[in-house]
Motif scaffolding. Structure first.
Motif: not given
Length: 107
Positions: A39-45, A48-53
């Motif tokens: 779950r935390f692997k997914c939330t880390q992704q 990153h997606l949120k930060a990049n956008h």
């Protein structure tokens, strides 16, 4: 006067049953840890997606939907929904902390 009969805790059948139950608990604990890691692997992704956008680390509307969903799942599973909500809130707080860290690193 009736007396209750208690099994001798040293009874081999009692100890065998206790061992069997504890083995199952250990297996469940291992599965929970691995599931949380995934779950935390997914939330880390997601972080990153949120930060990049340039999206905010927290999403209160999603969190509310998730809490309501988890409470319903808990009720159906005969698990205390208040406990399930506390557990999810604990996870959400950790996820937001990770997302904030990721956002700060990208800033």
């Amino acid at each position: 006067m009736t007396t209750k009969h208690h099994a001798d805790p040293a009874d081999p059948a009692v100890l065998a049953e206790l061992g069997r139950l504890r083995d199952s608990i250990d297996n469940i604990d291992a599965a929970v840890v691995h599931m949380l890691a995934e779950r935390f692997k997914c939330t880390q992704q997601v972080g990153h997606l949120k930060a990049n956008h340039h999206l905010p680390p927290a999403d209160p509307a999603r969190e509310s939907r998730q809490i309501a969903r988890l409470r319903e799942l808990a009720e159906n599973a005969k698990l205390d929904p208040a406990f399930a909500e506390k557990f999810l809130n604990f996870i959400i707080a950790e996820v937001i902390r990770h997302h904030e860290t990721i956002a700060n690193e990208k800033a």
